[in-house]
Design a protein around this motif. Sequence first.
Motif, PDB file in Angstrom:
ATOM      1  N   UNK A  39     -42.031   7.479-167.011  1.00  0.00           N
ATOM      2  CA  UNK A  39     -41.933   6.466-168.053  1.00  0.00           C
ATOM      3  C   UNK A  39     -43.320   5.895-168.275  1.00  0.00           C
ATOM      4  N   UNK A  40     -43.770   5.914-169.511  1.00  0.00           N
ATOM      5  CA  UNK A  40     -45.046   5.283-169.845  1.00  0.00           C
ATOM      6  C   UNK A  40     -44.733   3.827-170.151  1.00  0.00           C
ATOM      7  N   UNK A  41     -45.236   2.953-169.308  1.00  0.00           N
ATOM      8  CA  UNK A  41     -44.952   1.523-169.474  1.00  0.00           C
ATOM      9  C   UNK A  41     -45.705   0.981-170.675  1.00  0.00           C
ATOM     10  N   UNK A  42     -44.989   0.397-171.606  1.00  0.00           N
ATOM     11  CA  UNK A  42     -45.620  -0.277-172.733  1.00  0.00           C
ATOM     12  C   UNK A  42     -45.237  -1.739-172.616  1.00  0.00           C
ATOM     13  N   UNK A  43     -46.232  -2.531-172.287  1.00  0.00           N
ATOM     14  CA  UNK A  43     -45.957  -3.947-172.094  1.00  0.00           C
ATOM     15  C   UNK A  43     -46.252  -4.692-173.383  1.00  0.00           C
ATOM     16  N   UNK A  44     -45.387  -5.595-173.711  1.00  0.00           N
ATOM     17  CA  UNK A  44     -45.622  -6.456-174.858  1.00  0.00           C
ATOM     18  C   UNK A  44     -45.560  -7.897-174.382  1.00  0.00           C
ATOM     19  N   UNK A  45     -46.442  -8.685-174.895  1.00  0.00           N
ATOM     20  CA  UNK A  45     -46.587 -10.109-174.557  1.00  0.00           C
ATOM     21  C   UNK A  45     -46.737 -10.303-173.122  1.00  0.00           C
ATOM     22  N   UNK A  82     -53.615 -12.487-187.346  1.00  0.00           N
ATOM     23  CA  UNK A  82     -54.752 -12.044-186.554  1.00  0.00           C
ATOM     24  C   UNK A  82     -54.461 -12.183-185.061  1.00  0.00           C
ATOM     25  N   UNK A  83     -53.810 -13.281-184.700  1.00  0.00           N
ATOM     26  CA  UNK A  83     -53.483 -13.510-183.290  1.00  0.00           C
ATOM     27  C   UNK A  83     -52.511 -12.440-182.787  1.00  0.00           C
ATOM     28  N   UNK A  84     -51.559 -12.063-183.642  1.00  0.00           N
ATOM     29  CA  UNK A  84     -50.592 -11.026-183.265  1.00  0.00           C
ATOM     30  C   UNK A  84     -51.303  -9.688-183.020  1.00  0.00           C
ATOM     31  N   UNK A  85     -52.253  -9.368-183.895  1.00  0.00           N
ATOM     32  CA  UNK A  85     -53.028  -8.132-183.741  1.00  0.00           C
ATOM     33  C   UNK A  85     -53.801  -8.142-182.419  1.00  0.00           C
ATOM     34  N   UNK A  86     -54.438  -9.251-182.097  1.00  0.00           N
ATOM     35  CA  UNK A  86     -55.194  -9.359-180.847  1.00  0.00           C
ATOM     36  C   UNK A  86     -54.274  -9.264-179.640  1.00  0.00           C
ATOM     37  N   UNK A  87     -53.066  -9.816-179.752  1.00  0.00           N
ATOM     38  CA  UNK A  87     -52.094  -9.688-178.659  1.00  0.00           C
ATOM     39  C   UNK A  87     -51.687  -8.228-178.455  1.00  0.00           C
ATOM     40  N   UNK A  88     -51.504  -7.492-179.557  1.00  0.00           N
ATOM     41  CA  UNK A  88     -51.149  -6.077-179.455  1.00  0.00           C
ATOM     42  C   UNK A  88     -52.285  -5.273-178.835  1.00  0.00           C
ATOM     43  N   UNK A  89     -53.524  -5.570-179.224  1.00  0.00           N
ATOM     44  CA  UNK A  89     -54.685  -4.876-178.656  1.00  0.00           C
ATOM     45  C   UNK A  89     -54.773  -5.162-177.161  1.00  0.00           C
TER      46      UNK A  89
END
Length: 182
Positions: A176-182, A1-8
């Motif tokens: 470039x469409x920036x996709x940020x993770x974490x 669930x935490x991973x999903x919320x981080x992705x959102x």
Amino acid sequence: MAEFLNQVAATCKCMVGSVVSTLKKSFSFQGRASRCEFWTFLLFDVIVAIVETLLLNLADGSKLGEILFWIFAVISLLLLIPLLSVAVRRLHDMNLSGFWFWYLTPAGLAVVYVVYILGMDKAAERLIDRIAKVGSSWLGWILAWLLWPAGAPIALLLLFLYAGQTGDNDFGPAPVCRKETK
């Protein structure tokens, strides 16, 4: 669930960054815009319009509704400029002139003809030549005037769905469409 919320959260951050970037380039019709930037800003524009409509319906018939109407009219007009800018830059991403935005509107055939007369874009010349070659010159023009208002906006929508050119083109480097993770 935490991973999903981080992705959102990361997706929302990317979307907000894309909208802010588009707003900063509101008066820039130079360069290129990615599909991500265009569709994110269009989504933002639609959400703003829905919120405006809901608030206007809630305040319908009151003095507050009248004031909100004028405020929202100004906001909508102000958002039109960055929407046009990002649309032109999106066409640039496919190595198409910004004139194509005006060509592919319901009244675009008149724009094509004026641009052709003024000699401002080679694409207009090619289009006029193709219309004139359909059957007789009158048949080509009659078909163009009848089919253009329905087909042109669909063609514009389909153009916005296509991927842009990879690498540099006549309008600059690839966006470039920036996709940020974490």
